[in-house]
Design a protein around this motif. Structure first.
Motif, PDB file in Angstrom:
ATOM      1  N   ARG A   1      81.682  26.884 -75.979  1.00  0.00           N
ATOM      2  CA  ARG A   1      81.252  25.565 -76.463  1.00  0.00           C
ATOM      3  C   ARG A   1      79.742  25.544 -76.580  1.00  0.00           C
TER       4      ARG A   1
ATOM      5  N   ARG B   1      86.141   6.827 -75.583  1.00  0.00           N
ATOM      6  CA  ARG B   1      85.219   7.869 -76.072  1.00  0.00           C
ATOM      7  C   ARG B   1      84.973   8.907 -74.995  1.00  0.00           C
TER       8      ARG B   1
ATOM      9  N   LEU C   1      86.087  12.815 -75.455  1.00  0.00           N
ATOM     10  CA  LEU C   1      85.099  13.900 -75.459  1.00  0.00           C
ATOM     11  C   LEU C   1      85.288  14.851 -74.283  1.00  0.00           C
TER      12      LEU C   1
ATOM     13  N   ASP D   1      86.121  18.683 -74.896  1.00  0.00           N
ATOM     14  CA  ASP D   1      85.246  19.705 -74.306  1.00  0.00           C
ATOM     15  C   ASP D   1      86.056  20.702 -73.480  1.00  0.00           C
TER      16      ASP D   1
ATOM     17  N   ARG E   1      81.597  19.997 -80.929  1.00  0.00           N
ATOM     18  CA  ARG E   1      82.204  18.749 -81.403  1.00  0.00           C
ATOM     19  C   ARG E   1      81.141  17.664 -81.500  1.00  0.00           C
ATOM     20  N   HIS E   2      81.468  16.666 -82.303  1.00  0.00           N
ATOM     21  CA  HIS E   2      80.558  15.530 -82.497  1.00  0.00           C
ATOM     22  C   HIS E   2      81.408  14.302 -82.787  1.00  0.00           C
ATOM     23  N   LEU E   3      81.014  13.169 -82.230  1.00  0.00           N
ATOM     24  CA  LEU E   3      81.698  11.904 -82.500  1.00  0.00           C
ATOM     25  C   LEU E   3      80.744  11.011 -83.286  1.00  0.00           C
TER      26      LEU E   3
ATOM     27  N   LEU F   1      85.896  12.191 -85.095  1.00  0.00           N
ATOM     28  CA  LEU F   1      85.646  13.361 -84.269  1.00  0.00           C
ATOM     29  C   LEU F   1      85.590  14.595 -85.163  1.00  0.00           C
TER      30      LEU F   1
END
Length: 163
Positions: A3, A29, A33, A37, A54-56, A62
């Motif tokens: 990651r 959220r 996440l 992760d 990853r990104h929100l 997502l």
């Protein structure tokens, strides 16, 4: 080190975009996440760890992306990601794995409607080629970064489908 920070991924990284049916609450959220992760930390393809991030965005979109330069995802690893997202949608009680609805902006608000409803709105003139839509079909992180995700409907698949 599977990651990594999302902004460290290269433009040719493979991306998946999952959209929640509504904006997520802070606890949702945090849970989403943390679970994503944990999944990325153990994600692999044929016993090779995948380098992913990853990104929100907007508390409802997502992005999960994989750097394919070292090792690319396999069909089984992609299935595992989708199964993880389906499990999370069940646990959170929020749909995450449905690419059929159209997501678009009405002013600052993000709305989500069926394709049939969006077609009716287009026919009635309530939405048009200038309406900002979210193109969740993109597969390249470079396309997302180049501004091809949140675009006028005229610049997306929406133009062919609805206008």
């Amino acid at each position: 080190m599977p990651r990594i920070a999302f902004d460290e991924l290269p433009g040719d990284a493979r991306v998946w975009i999952f959209s929640a049916e509504r904006g997520l609450t802070e606890p949702e959220r945090a849970r989403l996440l943390a679970e994503v992760d944990a999944f990325i930390d153990q994600w692999g393809a044929h016993a090779t760890p995948l380098t992913a991030g990853r990104h929100l965005a907007y508390d409802r979109f997502l992005f999960v992306a994989v750097d394919q330069r070292a090792a690319g995802p396999s069909g089984c690893s992609i299935d595992a990601l989708v199964r993880q997202m389906q499990a999370l949608q069940h646990e959170l009680g929020v749909e995450l794995v449905n690419h059929a609805p159209v997501l678009f902006r009405r002013g600052e608000a993000i709305e989500r409607v069926s394709r049939e409803s969006f077609a009716e709105m287009a026919a009635a003139g309530a939405v048009g080629p200038g309406t900002t839509v979210f193109n969740n079909t993109l597969t390249s992180l470079g396309d997302v970064r180049a501004g091809r995700w949140e675009v006028a409907a005229a610049d997306s698949w929406h133009a062919r489908a609805f206008f």
